[in-house]
Design a protein around this motif. Sequence first.
Motif, PDB file in Angstrom:
ATOM      1  N   ARG A  99      27.935 -46.030 -24.495  1.00 54.27           N
ATOM      2  CA  ARG A  99      28.011 -46.323 -25.776  1.00 54.27           C
ATOM      3  C   ARG A  99      27.060 -45.224 -26.413  1.00 54.27           C
ATOM      4  O   ARG A  99      25.939 -45.079 -25.712  1.00 54.27           O
ATOM      5  CB  ARG A  99      27.464 -47.888 -26.144  1.00 54.27           C
ATOM      6  N   PHE A 101      24.154 -44.318 -29.442  1.00 52.84           N
ATOM      7  CA  PHE A 101      23.394 -44.677 -30.328  1.00 52.84           C
ATOM      8  C   PHE A 101      23.092 -43.503 -31.209  1.00 52.84           C
ATOM      9  O   PHE A 101      22.515 -42.470 -30.246  1.00 52.84           O
ATOM     10  CB  PHE A 101      22.352 -45.547 -29.916  1.00 52.84           C
ATOM     11  N   TYR A 124      24.509 -47.514 -34.124  1.00 50.44           N
ATOM     12  CA  TYR A 124      25.603 -47.364 -33.032  1.00 50.44           C
ATOM     13  C   TYR A 124      26.570 -46.657 -33.763  1.00 50.44           C
ATOM     14  O   TYR A 124      26.960 -46.890 -34.470  1.00 50.44           O
ATOM     15  CB  TYR A 124      26.334 -49.021 -32.811  1.00 50.44           C
TER      16      TYR A 124
END
Length: 144
Positions: A99, A101, A124
């Motif tokens: 993911r 960020f 995010y």
Amino acid sequence: MTGDGKKKLEAHTFNQNFAKRDLACTIIMHEYPLSMVEHAGFKRFALALQPLFQMVPRNTLKADIFRIYDGERLKAIKTIDKIQSRVATDMWTSSNKKRRFMVIIGHYVDDSWKLQSIILRFIYVPCPHTVEGIQEYSPVGAHC
């Protein structure tokens, strides 16, 4: 420490609220899952360290983390309001756990001529991680 690996315990006052906050800060710092407070091994370890500690439920811990965030956010706003010099920004992304960020950091020189840094934004960024995708989630003026 004695020869058998034991330490002598001196007078200590246990503070449940301090321990709760420290647990929340540890989870924030190391990005541990909130569910760790429900793990049998962690409960056993905490009890071995401090039998008086009452494990907190995950929802209480979550609320504590949000309170810490709100407090830190207010401190950051007050700090930014006091800055007399210019602020330069920097941006980086992390690919932790697949993911992304994005963090925007402000750098400034304080009254003691020391370089300081402060997080201005932490968000995010969903896929795709293209320039256009990142720009969509960036605050205005953060595009470099």
